[in-house]
Design a protein around this motif. Sequence first.
Motif, short mmCIF file in Angstrom:
data_model
loop_
_atom_site.label_atom_id
_atom_site.label_comp_id
_atom_site.label_asym_id
_atom_site.label_seq_id
_atom_site.Cartn_x
_atom_site.Cartn_y
_atom_site.Cartn_z
N LEU A 80 39.85 43.27 42.97
CA LEU A 80 39.41 44.43 42.21
C LEU A 80 38.70 43.90 40.97
O LEU A 80 39.25 43.11 40.21
CB LEU A 80 40.61 45.29 41.81
CG LEU A 80 40.33 46.45 40.85
CD1 LEU A 80 39.44 47.49 41.51
CD2 LEU A 80 41.64 47.09 40.38
N GLU A 132 35.90 52.42 40.85
CA GLU A 132 36.55 51.12 40.86
C GLU A 132 35.81 50.26 41.88
O GLU A 132 35.34 50.77 42.90
CB GLU A 132 38.03 51.24 41.24
CG GLU A 132 38.86 52.06 40.26
CD GLU A 132 39.08 51.36 38.93
OE1 GLU A 132 38.79 50.15 38.83
OE2 GLU A 132 39.53 52.04 37.98
N PHE A 134 35.43 46.79 44.32
CA PHE A 134 36.10 45.72 45.07
C PHE A 134 35.07 44.74 45.60
O PHE A 134 33.91 45.10 45.87
CB PHE A 134 36.90 46.31 46.24
CG PHE A 134 38.11 47.09 45.82
CD1 PHE A 134 39.33 46.46 45.66
CD2 PHE A 134 38.02 48.45 45.55
CE1 PHE A 134 40.45 47.18 45.26
CE2 PHE A 134 39.13 49.17 45.14
CZ PHE A 134 40.36 48.54 45.00
N TYR A 146 44.70 50.66 47.34
CA TYR A 146 44.42 51.29 46.05
C TYR A 146 44.71 52.79 46.12
O TYR A 146 45.29 53.37 45.20
CB TYR A 146 42.97 51.05 45.65
CG TYR A 146 42.53 51.79 44.41
CD1 TYR A 146 42.81 51.29 43.15
CD2 TYR A 146 41.85 53.00 44.52
CE1 TYR A 146 42.43 51.98 42.00
CE2 TYR A 146 41.47 53.70 43.39
CZ TYR A 146 41.76 53.19 42.14
OH TYR A 146 41.38 53.88 41.00
N ARG A 172 43.64 41.46 41.24
CA ARG A 172 42.71 41.78 40.16
C ARG A 172 41.99 40.51 39.73
O ARG A 172 42.59 39.44 39.64
CB ARG A 172 43.45 42.40 38.97
CG ARG A 172 44.06 43.76 39.29
CD ARG A 172 44.79 44.35 38.11
NE ARG A 172 45.30 45.67 38.45
CZ ARG A 172 44.61 46.79 38.35
NH1 ARG A 172 43.36 46.75 37.89
NH2 ARG A 172 45.14 47.95 38.70
#
Length: 243
Positions: A16, A60, A62, A161, A228
């Motif tokens: 992420l 978000e 990825f 997620y 992350r």
Amino acid sequence: MISEKHSFDNCFEVFLADTPESKRIHYNLRYQVYCDELGYEDKELFPQQLEFDEWDQHAEHFMVRHRYTGQWLGALRVVSPHRQRFPFEEKCEADQPLADADYRGAIEISRLCVLREARRFAPRILSQTEPDPASNVKYLNTLRQQSRSIMWGLYRAAVDYSVEQGIEHWFILVAPALAYAVKKQGFEMYQVAEPCEHRGLRTPYRLDVDHILQNPLWKEDYQLGYRRYSELEQGNYAVRQRA
């Protein structure tokens, strides 16, 4: 049966993008695919070779890299609704206007991309001296499967997620070939609007996260959670394992 040596989890890892540097990596991957390889976007609009739009501030991000070389190979973003609107609604008119409930607990999956360079990480099943046409066909199919495996890995990260965030539904706007691949894998897709013209024919669908989780695809592979990027920067290499 998937060979452990050639499984997604053995070869790749998903992150992420939660830092400015990692988002630049993500945007550059998109630039390479959407500007350089496919010509969907105008290069002159992105002089820093970072492809992004107004929806990225509501998303978000990825990305996936090869575990042994560290090369970044693919990306995907998950977009939250903004002002009761999803990106696909700017291109396709829904059969019926989405209700307030359709926006709650939902995201749109978009900007899925896999670099052509990912092909060289496909397992070699054809020697340099072997001219067998059948082997050539098998090798080309393996290349396609490699790109598809990276795509499933990114989807799996988006599923994880979604579960963490209490997201129940996805919207996707996809070409017929990708829609066919997703359906062939056994994922149920519900068309929410007529096909539209956007870089070719595209159709919007809704998918249910609970149903995605039940797919047998995840039983043999894609068992490791995403990390992350900030963990990587801090030298924390512990893989997030699902319970």
